[in-house]
Write an enzyme that holds these catalytic residues in place. Structure first.
Site, PDB file in Angstrom:
ATOM      1  N   ASN A  11       0.785  -1.232   0.015  1.00 18.39           N
ATOM      2  CA  ASN A  11      -0.143   0.026  -0.069  1.00 18.39           C
ATOM      3  C   ASN A  11       0.859   1.226  -0.070  1.00 18.39           C
ATOM      4  O   ASN A  11       1.429   1.524   0.966  1.00 18.39           O
ATOM      5  CB  ASN A  11      -0.945   0.016   1.261  1.00 18.39           C
ATOM      6  CG  ASN A  11      -1.722   1.237   1.524  1.00 18.39           C
ATOM      7  OD1 ASN A  11      -1.739   1.983   0.461  1.00 18.39           O
ATOM      8  ND2 ASN A  11      -2.336   1.367   2.605  1.00 18.39           N
ATOM      9  N   LYS A  13       0.121   4.143  -0.332  1.00 23.54           N
ATOM     10  CA  LYS A  13      -0.520   5.292   0.437  1.00 23.54           C
ATOM     11  C   LYS A  13      -0.150   6.696  -0.578  1.00 23.54           C
ATOM     12  O   LYS A  13      -0.176   6.526  -1.763  1.00 23.54           O
ATOM     13  CB  LYS A  13       0.007   5.506   1.776  1.00 23.54           C
ATOM     14  CG  LYS A  13      -0.044   4.620   2.679  1.00 23.54           C
ATOM     15  CD  LYS A  13       0.212   4.717   3.963  1.00 23.54           C
ATOM     16  CE  LYS A  13       0.086   3.354   4.817  1.00 23.54           C
ATOM     17  NZ  LYS A  13       0.102   3.265   6.389  1.00 23.54           N
ATOM     18  N   HIS A  97      -9.482   1.250   5.208  1.00 26.92           N
ATOM     19  CA  HIS A  97      -8.144   1.436   5.694  1.00 26.92           C
ATOM     20  C   HIS A  97      -8.169   2.433   6.984  1.00 26.92           C
ATOM     21  O   HIS A  97      -9.035   3.527   6.868  1.00 26.92           O
ATOM     22  CB  HIS A  97      -7.176   1.957   4.692  1.00 26.92           C
ATOM     23  CG  HIS A  97      -5.730   2.079   5.176  1.00 26.92           C
ATOM     24  ND1 HIS A  97      -5.219   2.952   6.322  1.00 26.92           N
ATOM     25  CD2 HIS A  97      -4.784   1.120   5.282  1.00 26.92           C
ATOM     26  CE1 HIS A  97      -3.944   2.664   6.708  1.00 26.92           C
ATOM     27  NE2 HIS A  97      -3.926   1.462   5.843  1.00 26.92           N
ATOM     28  N   GLU A  99      -6.612   4.667   7.843  1.00 24.64           N
ATOM     29  CA  GLU A  99      -6.509   6.176   7.713  1.00 24.64           C
ATOM     30  C   GLU A  99      -7.559   6.937   6.846  1.00 24.64           C
ATOM     31  O   GLU A  99      -7.927   8.043   7.125  1.00 24.64           O
ATOM     32  CB  GLU A  99      -5.280   6.539   6.738  1.00 24.64           C
ATOM     33  CG  GLU A  99      -3.999   6.052   7.399  1.00 24.64           C
ATOM     34  CD  GLU A  99      -2.746   5.596   6.874  1.00 24.64           C
ATOM     35  OE1 GLU A  99      -2.675   5.392   5.617  1.00 24.64           O
ATOM     36  OE2 GLU A  99      -1.649   5.067   7.511  1.00 24.64           O
ATOM     37  N   GLU A 167      -4.678  -4.617  10.705  1.00 29.06           N
ATOM     38  CA  GLU A 167      -3.689  -3.476  11.151  1.00 29.06           C
ATOM     39  C   GLU A 167      -4.147  -2.838  12.333  1.00 29.06           C
ATOM     40  O   GLU A 167      -4.926  -1.905  12.309  1.00 29.06           O
ATOM     41  CB  GLU A 167      -3.911  -2.691   9.699  1.00 29.06           C
ATOM     42  CG  GLU A 167      -3.598  -3.127   8.316  1.00 29.06           C
ATOM     43  CD  GLU A 167      -3.159  -2.036   7.392  1.00 29.06           C
ATOM     44  OE1 GLU A 167      -1.981  -2.492   6.817  1.00 29.06           O
ATOM     45  OE2 GLU A 167      -3.669  -1.129   7.378  1.00 29.06           O
ATOM     46  N   GLY A 173       3.078   2.427  10.852  1.00 30.05           N
ATOM     47  CA  GLY A 173       4.162   3.743  10.605  1.00 30.05           C
ATOM     48  C   GLY A 173       4.722   4.154  11.839  1.00 30.05           C
ATOM     49  O   GLY A 173       5.397   5.012  11.866  1.00 30.05           O
ATOM     50  N   SER A 212       4.054  -1.855  10.405  1.00 33.73           N
ATOM     51  CA  SER A 212       5.459  -1.778  10.556  1.00 33.73           C
ATOM     52  C   SER A 212       6.017  -3.262  10.089  1.00 33.73           C
ATOM     53  O   SER A 212       7.146  -3.611  10.630  1.00 33.73           O
ATOM     54  CB  SER A 212       5.887  -1.530  11.945  1.00 33.73           C
ATOM     55  OG  SER A 212       5.582  -0.250  12.146  1.00 33.73           O
TER      56      SER A 212
END
Ligand code: 13P
Length: 250
Positions: A11, A13, A97, A99, A167, A173, A212
């Site tokens: 991904n 992003k 996701h 985000e 996730e 991240g 990560s």
């Protein structure tokens, strides 16, 4: 060991211009061309999709988009429909996701509508779920995942055209990976929950871990019984690191 085919997805992003996409794929495609016993997927930004579709044609790498809208067409300025994605050669779409949920106010209801229209257009869905640090620390992890699964997949979604990505938001991240033990525990719970919805088909469903993932931790994550693949952010942006994640060994 399970019969589920490993599934490793990038991904990207909001990263990579067209020329960066071109450069990455020119090096990456030959690097992984012999990896036939695993599914390899790349989700570039929308602007790079047509170029990536071209570069990935007749390779062992499939194309995904990072999001989609839940209508097929119409007056929705700025949105991209599942028909458009299928048309340019996307095989999968990432939906839900964290985000998107966090920065773009996507609710379980919106996620569910997106899942339904994506499936109608024939796209495979990479369905994302995960808890925040606060939710984990207050013992709410399983409750949150259960809600995301029940609401997001409401309406008898055929599990065979879907993969689930777990996730934990606190691991995205941050360099803090869930330990293989922590991830395995949650993956096993997710599979149990999916059994309630889908019976024995849940046993064939791929459940990816994301947060990560690096070349250094992929082997130990993939050694866990219920971890069938990975959804990789930061470490998918460099050819070397994503290629070595793709080439994990169990
Ligand atoms: P990182 O691998 O950068 O933690 O991102 C994970 C992720 O959100 C993939 O969708």
């Amino acid at each position: 060991m399970t019969m589920r085919k490993p599934f490793i997805a990038a991904n990207w992003k909001m990263n990579k211009t067209l020329s960066e996409t071109e450069e990455f794929l020119s090096q990456f495609v030959p690097e992984v061309k012999n990896e036939h016993d695993r599914d390899i997927v790349i989700a570039p930004p929308f602007t790079s999709l047509p170029l990536a579709a071209e570069k990935l044609r007749n390779t062992n790498i499939a194309l995904a988009s990072q999001d989609v809208f839940y209508e097929e067409k119409g007056a929705y300025t700025g949105e991209i429909s599942p028909l458009m994605l299928a048309d340019i050669g996307c095989k999968y779409v990432i939906i839900g996701h964290s985000e998107r949920r966090q920065f773009f106010s996507e609710t379980d209801e919106i996620v569910n509508k997106k899942v339904k229209t994506a499936k109608k257009a024939g796209l495979g869905v990479i369905f994302c779920i995960g808890e925040t640090l606060d939710e984990r620390e207050t013992g709410k992890t399983l409750e949150i995942l259960e809600r995301e699964i029940e609401k997001g997949l409401d309406g008898h979604i055929d599990p065979m055209e879907m993969v689930i990505a777990y996730e934990p938001i606190w691991a995205i991240g941050t360099g803090k990976t869930a330990t293989p033990g922590q991830a395995q525990e949650v993956h096993a719970y997710i599979r149990k929950k999916l059994e309630v919805l889908y019976g024995n088909k849940a046993d064939e469903l791929c459940i990816l871990y994301g947060g990560s993932v690096t070349p250094d931790n992929i082997d130990s994550l993939m050694a866990c019984n219920d971890i069938d693949g990975a959804l990789v952010g930061g470490a998918s942006l460099k050819v070397d690191s994503f290629a070595s994640i793709v080439k994990f060994r169990r």
